[in-house]
Design a protein around this motif. Structure first.
Motif, PDB file in Angstrom:
ATOM      1  N   GLU A 261     -26.643 -13.345   2.489  1.00 13.37           N
ATOM      2  CA  GLU A 261     -26.881 -13.539   1.154  1.00 13.37           C
ATOM      3  C   GLU A 261     -26.873 -12.247   0.210  1.00 13.37           C
ATOM      4  O   GLU A 261     -26.167 -12.147  -0.856  1.00 13.37           O
ATOM      5  CB  GLU A 261     -28.332 -14.292   0.718  1.00 13.37           C
ATOM      6  N   VAL A 262     -27.294 -11.135   0.764  1.00 12.81           N
ATOM      7  CA  VAL A 262     -27.401  -9.831   0.128  1.00 12.81           C
ATOM      8  C   VAL A 262     -25.864  -9.213   0.026  1.00 12.81           C
ATOM      9  O   VAL A 262     -25.568  -9.052  -0.901  1.00 12.81           O
ATOM     10  CB  VAL A 262     -28.058  -8.776   1.093  1.00 12.81           C
ATOM     11  N   ALA A 263     -25.082  -9.736   1.266  1.00 11.75           N
ATOM     12  CA  ALA A 263     -23.653  -9.183   1.049  1.00 11.75           C
ATOM     13  C   ALA A 263     -23.027 -10.083   0.078  1.00 11.75           C
ATOM     14  O   ALA A 263     -22.076  -9.572  -0.640  1.00 11.75           O
ATOM     15  CB  ALA A 263     -23.082  -9.411   2.484  1.00 11.75           C
ATOM     16  N   GLN A 264     -23.025 -11.376   0.076  1.00  9.48           N
ATOM     17  CA  GLN A 264     -22.518 -12.070  -0.845  1.00  9.48           C
ATOM     18  C   GLN A 264     -22.720 -11.948  -2.349  1.00  9.48           C
ATOM     19  O   GLN A 264     -22.019 -11.529  -3.329  1.00  9.48           O
ATOM     20  CB  GLN A 264     -22.833 -13.788  -0.710  1.00  9.48           C
ATOM     21  N   GLN A 265     -24.019 -11.617  -2.602  1.00  9.14           N
ATOM     22  CA  GLN A 265     -24.600 -11.114  -4.048  1.00  9.14           C
ATOM     23  C   GLN A 265     -23.911  -9.868  -4.367  1.00  9.14           C
ATOM     24  O   GLN A 265     -23.654  -9.635  -5.375  1.00  9.14           O
ATOM     25  CB  GLN A 265     -26.101 -11.062  -4.089  1.00  9.14           C
ATOM     26  N   ALA A 266     -23.876  -8.944  -3.538  1.00  5.63           N
ATOM     27  CA  ALA A 266     -23.236  -7.676  -3.775  1.00  5.63           C
ATOM     28  C   ALA A 266     -21.703  -7.693  -4.056  1.00  5.63           C
ATOM     29  O   ALA A 266     -21.399  -6.985  -4.834  1.00  5.63           O
ATOM     30  CB  ALA A 266     -23.586  -6.791  -2.489  1.00  5.63           C
TER      31      ALA A 266
ATOM     32  N   SER B 108     -18.000  -7.520  -8.203  1.00  2.20           N
ATOM     33  CA  SER B 108     -16.749  -7.886  -8.855  1.00  2.20           C
ATOM     34  C   SER B 108     -16.836  -8.120 -10.333  1.00  2.20           C
ATOM     35  O   SER B 108     -16.079  -7.816 -11.148  1.00  2.20           O
ATOM     36  CB  SER B 108     -16.357  -9.139  -8.380  1.00  2.20           C
ATOM     37  N   GLY B 109     -18.252  -8.374 -10.694  1.00  2.53           N
ATOM     38  CA  GLY B 109     -18.653  -8.430 -12.151  1.00  2.53           C
ATOM     39  C   GLY B 109     -18.697  -7.141 -12.814  1.00  2.53           C
ATOM     40  O   GLY B 109     -18.252  -6.898 -13.898  1.00  2.53           O
ATOM     41  N   LEU B 110     -19.023  -6.070 -12.160  1.00  2.00           N
ATOM     42  CA  LEU B 110     -18.712  -4.736 -12.631  1.00  2.00           C
ATOM     43  C   LEU B 110     -17.431  -4.278 -12.908  1.00  2.00           C
ATOM     44  O   LEU B 110     -17.167  -3.827 -14.041  1.00  2.00           O
ATOM     45  CB  LEU B 110     -19.501  -3.554 -11.716  1.00  2.00           C
ATOM     46  N   LEU B 111     -16.583  -4.698 -12.083  1.00  2.00           N
ATOM     47  CA  LEU B 111     -14.940  -4.470 -12.069  1.00  2.00           C
ATOM     48  C   LEU B 111     -14.728  -5.299 -13.408  1.00  2.00           C
ATOM     49  O   LEU B 111     -13.957  -4.689 -14.207  1.00  2.00           O
ATOM     50  CB  LEU B 111     -14.297  -4.892 -11.088  1.00  2.00           C
ATOM     51  N   ALA B 112     -15.278  -6.490 -13.673  1.00  2.00           N
ATOM     52  CA  ALA B 112     -14.561  -7.144 -14.754  1.00  2.00           C
ATOM     53  C   ALA B 112     -15.090  -6.699 -15.863  1.00  2.00           C
ATOM     54  O   ALA B 112     -14.513  -6.676 -17.068  1.00  2.00           O
ATOM     55  CB  ALA B 112     -15.289  -8.770 -14.515  1.00  2.00           C
TER      56      ALA B 112
ATOM     57  N   ILE C  85     -31.401  -2.587  -4.251  1.00  2.00           N
ATOM     58  CA  ILE C  85     -30.535  -2.494  -2.851  1.00  2.00           C
ATOM     59  C   ILE C  85     -29.120  -3.215  -3.090  1.00  2.00           C
ATOM     60  O   ILE C  85     -28.195  -2.621  -2.912  1.00  2.00           O
ATOM     61  CB  ILE C  85     -31.209  -2.973  -1.512  1.00  2.00           C
ATOM     62  N   ILE C  86     -29.348  -4.382  -3.825  1.00  4.53           N
ATOM     63  CA  ILE C  86     -28.065  -5.321  -3.970  1.00  4.53           C
ATOM     64  C   ILE C  86     -27.219  -4.722  -4.903  1.00  4.53           C
ATOM     65  O   ILE C  86     -25.875  -4.653  -4.758  1.00  4.53           O
ATOM     66  CB  ILE C  86     -28.446  -6.777  -4.681  1.00  4.53           C
ATOM     67  N   THR C  87     -27.565  -3.909  -5.926  1.00  4.13           N
ATOM     68  CA  THR C  87     -26.826  -2.961  -7.023  1.00  4.13           C
ATOM     69  C   THR C  87     -26.099  -1.891  -6.261  1.00  4.13           C
ATOM     70  O   THR C  87     -24.893  -1.796  -6.351  1.00  4.13           O
ATOM     71  CB  THR C  87     -27.691  -2.717  -8.107  1.00  4.13           C
ATOM     72  N   GLU C  88     -26.983  -1.321  -5.362  1.00  3.65           N
ATOM     73  CA  GLU C  88     -26.353  -0.149  -4.765  1.00  3.65           C
ATOM     74  C   GLU C  88     -25.131  -0.604  -3.816  1.00  3.65           C
ATOM     75  O   GLU C  88     -24.110   0.004  -3.622  1.00  3.65           O
ATOM     76  CB  GLU C  88     -27.186   0.377  -3.968  1.00  3.65           C
TER      77      GLU C  88
ATOM     78  N   LEU D  43     -28.662 -10.099 -14.797  1.00  4.03           N
ATOM     79  CA  LEU D  43     -27.884  -9.773 -13.469  1.00  4.03           C
ATOM     80  C   LEU D  43     -27.224 -11.170 -13.178  1.00  4.03           C
ATOM     81  O   LEU D  43     -26.235 -10.988 -12.609  1.00  4.03           O
ATOM     82  CB  LEU D  43     -29.011  -9.354 -12.564  1.00  4.03           C
ATOM     83  N   SER D  44     -27.776 -12.156 -13.299  1.00  3.94           N
ATOM     84  CA  SER D  44     -27.343 -13.344 -12.938  1.00  3.94           C
ATOM     85  C   SER D  44     -25.850 -13.734 -13.741  1.00  3.94           C
ATOM     86  O   SER D  44     -24.927 -14.336 -13.228  1.00  3.94           O
ATOM     87  CB  SER D  44     -28.030 -14.722 -13.030  1.00  3.94           C
ATOM     88  N   GLN D  45     -25.940 -13.276 -15.097  1.00  2.00           N
ATOM     89  CA  GLN D  45     -24.731 -13.365 -15.645  1.00  2.00           C
ATOM     90  C   GLN D  45     -23.399 -12.582 -15.106  1.00  2.00           C
ATOM     91  O   GLN D  45     -22.513 -13.079 -15.144  1.00  2.00           O
ATOM     92  CB  GLN D  45     -24.915 -13.220 -17.338  1.00  2.00           C
TER      93      GLN D  45
END
Length: 715
Positions: A141-146, A151-155, A177-180, A264-266
């Motif tokens: 789940e952590v890997a998926q959320q990361a 991808s959201g940051l790239l967008a 940690i997920i953000t990092e 964050l969810s957005q």
């Protein structure tokens, strides 16, 4: 049967039978044995003797054995190319320093991916609400959320490259940690922000790093950044991402200065709609820019690469490989700031092995409740907290009998430690230490203390009472985290261990302080794959820290001990830490106190094992007489210097001047010693340019400084 013994009644009966058979066989093996055999008790009487012998043999087979050190504890480091001032770990085969432990873990991203392969859907990040059990987010789940967040940051316009900086302004929690990891998944670098930097320093960081996106936990932090944006101080800031809910008023305020505010969810949903394949980093790529607050001037941004992180983490794994192997069931409690490298390196080590990290609730007053609930096996800690645990243990024992029992039990456990045995199932643990161990969850296997020196008394006491491995490390941000580390099996105190396998450590002369390498003393310098790249866009301060040969000059003064370990004995730069981690610039404080009318000279001293400052003051002989008369105090100059009322009045005056000048409470001295002789070149307390010889002054007044700390601690 001994506690935890794996034996059974059948095994004991078999052992008794074999013992009796062995006795009966002796007449045929030992000449003259028949004469002695006739004197022995009958076969039935041998039952008790056989049982005793069997139990003795059983104890010998199952007794705790000392930890086998990975090297000779009397030679924990090796001279590099025959130079005794420059040493490396004895665990290395040659002078080649360690860059990675596992072939597939050369970046921080690799280390998490290794843990993901081990644990898959196993628990990774834990959190809790008040009075609730821990909830866990799995590795998958952590890997998926990361990946979604990245991808959201790239967008939102971020680029998948190490020169892309993303700010994180939040307390420890899973989203940090997920953000990092989201940044690492796409080769971006993180820049941690923290409140004690101050808003002015944070604006400097945002502008220096060109940060456009900052991820925050609470609305208050986002609002503080917006305030500076409104003033035109952070022109590049364009997006704030929040973990928690926020008001529409914040959104409107942000829109007015061209800043977008998202949940964050957005941002994750945006990433889901624009999912990108990972762009993994390389070892030479930047992972984090860690800004140090320091005491004066603008903060410096230490550039830490993925290779730095991999080599530093790998070195600790290498040292512990035979004594503490991290497994999936191991749990670390996260409460030390993630903005600093110490906590980050702990977590990378856990993730590399598929282990778990549980976060505290964010309130330090609830930390002990979090620990009891989480039951960690791994406890990263700083000396300040260990000192509190030590004081609390001693303070809870009020009766003379219980105090005597505690100290006796500690001595017995320390004797066992001296033979290399570490355990928590001895009789003393059950009778005396069980409540102490239960207060930390009852499952502790390993603790690591760093960031400041710890008293040998406290360290030895807690190793005995907690019954777990407690290691001490030394280092700084600029060498990623650690450069020396305690060797397994060496439970002595008073040093910070031998060089890590990733570091060569040497001492260099400091003539001004009378420290020379010929005496085994000097400034500590570090070189190796864990040493940072330099300070972000600051070549001048980079050149001050890193010399032309790549040696990092720490500013600390060390001494090589005969067994190859390092002892920290002084600080070259006149900046030091108090036990609570606050940095002190004594010369700045001294310059403030010199504004006091009766003060001619002042020396401010702090001990990294203490939480407060003390001072040596030479009163002005031309002023002190009239100044004291106004307060009803009379006498000769020497008598006034010895008068406790004069000292109290002067301390009050100095603290008032300090408060007016803006000194923080921890920067104010708590006690003074008045001295009637001036510091001079002739008595060796001033340099020819009339600067204080700080090391010599400290040595000259060692007795008075010790007395002040002893007195104040008893008040």
């Amino acid at each position: 049967m001994f506690v935890g013994a794996p034996g059974s009644n059948m095994e004991i009966n078999n052992s008794m039978h074999h013992f009796q058979e062995w006795l009966r066989s002796l007449p045929s093996k030992v000449p003259g044995w028949e004469d002695y055999w006739s004197l022995l008790p009958s076969s039935s009487s041998l039952l008790g003797l056989g049982a005793l012998a069997s139990l003795t043999a059983y104890w010998l087979l199952t007794r705790p054995r000392p930890m086998r050190p990975p090297c000779d504890l009397q030679a924990q480091s090796v001279a590099v190319k025959g130079d005794p001032t420059c040493r490396r770990s004895a665990l290395l085969q040659d002078d080649s320093l360690l860059e990675f432990y596992y072939d597939d873990t050369r970046t921080a991203y690799d280390m998490f991916r290794r843990g993901l392969r081990i644990a898959e859907s196993g628990p990774c990040l834990g959190f809790r609400k008040p009075s609730q059990p821990y909830q866990w987010i799995s590795y998958s789940e952590v890997a998926q959320q990361a990946q979604l967040l990245g991808s959201g940051l790239l967008a939102k316009g971020c680029q998948p490259k190490p020169q892309q900086f993303v700010g994180i302004f939040a307390q420890n929690r899973p989203e940090w940690i997920i953000t990092e990891l989201a940044c690492y998944t796409y080769s971006m670098a993180v820049v941690p922000l923290y409140e004690t930097l101050g808003l002015e320093a944070m604006v400097h960081i945002l502008n220096l790093a060109g940060i456009s996106v900052v991820v925050c936990d609470r609305e208050e932090k986002a609002a503080s950044l917006l305030e500076n944006k409104e003033k035109g101080h952070a022109p590049k800031l364009s997006c704030l991402v929040l973990f928690d809910h926020f008001s529409q008023a914040l959104v409107a305020r942000a829109r007015a200065c061209q800043v977008e505010v998202l949940k964050l969810s957005q941002l994750m949903e945006l990433g889901r709609q624009n999912l990108q394949d990972p762009v993994p980093p390389q070892p030479e790529d930047l992972a984090v820019v860690c800004f140090t607050s320091g005491t004066t001037g603008k903060p410096k941004g230490a550039m830490i690469t993925h290779g730095n992180i991999a080599s530093n983490t790998s070195s600790v794994i290498k040292i512990l490989e035979g004594s503490f192997v991290i497994g999936q069931e191991d749990i670390s409690i996260s409460y030390l700031p993630l903005a600093h490298m110490f906590e980050r390196m702990i977590q990378v080590s856990m993730f590399c092995h598929g282990a778990r990290v549980g976060f505290y609730q964010g309130d330090i007053s609830l930390l002990m409740d979090d620990i009891k609930t989480l039951k960690p096996t791994f406890f990263p800690v700083v000396p300040r907290l260990l000192n509190r645990i030590y004081d609390k243990i001693l303070g809870s024992v009020t009766s003379p009998l219980r105090r005597a029992l505690l100290h006796y039990a500690v001595k017995r456990k320390q004797a066992e430690l001296g033979s290399g045995v570490v355990r928590n199932n001895r009789l003393w643990d059950k009778l005396v230490f069980n409540r102490i161990q239960a207060s930390l969850g009852g499952n502790l296997r390993f603790a690591l203390t760093a960031s400041a020196p710890i008293s040998p008394t406290v360290l030895s006491f807690l190793r005995a009472t907690l019954g777990c491995l407690i290691f001490e490390g030394y280092g700084q941000t600029e060498c990623t985290a650690g450069c020396t580390f305690s060797m397994p099996g060496d439970w002595s105190a008073g040093h910070v261990g031998a060089p890590l396998p990733c570091a060569a450590v040497k001492l260099v002369d400091i003539p001004d302080m009378n420290y020379y390498t010929k005496d085994g003393e000097g400034e500590i310098c570090i070189r190796g794959p864990s040493v940072f790249r330099g300070y972000l866009k600051d070549p001048k301060r980079t050149a001050e820290a890193l010399d032309a040969d790549g040696w990092l000059h720490s500013g600390d003064v060390g001494q090589w001990l005969p067994n190859g370990t390092l002892r920290i004995i002084d600080r070259k730069k006149h900046i030091f830490k108090l036990s609570q981690g606050e940095y002190i610039a004594p010369e700045k404080i001294e310059n403030v106190y010199l504004r006091c009318l009766p003060v001619l000279q002042v020396f401010v001293h702090g001990d990294s094992l203490q939480s407060y400052l003390v001072g040596i003051v030479v009163p002005d002989p031309e002023v002190i007489g009239d100044w004291t008369k106004e307060r009803g105090l009379v006498g000769s100059y020497e008598e006034l210097c010895q008068n406790p009322d004069v000292k109290a009045a002067m301390l009050e005056d100095m603290r008032a001047v300090g408060k007016k000048a803006g000194l923080k409470s921890f920067e104010q001295v708590r006690d003074l010693h008045l001295h009637s002789d001036t510091f001079s070149v002739a008595n060796g307390l001033l340099t020819p340019t009339l600067k204080s010889r700080r090391a010599d002054i400290r040595r000259a007044f060692q007795e008075q400084i010790h007395a002040m700390y002893s007195k104040t601690s008893c008040d």
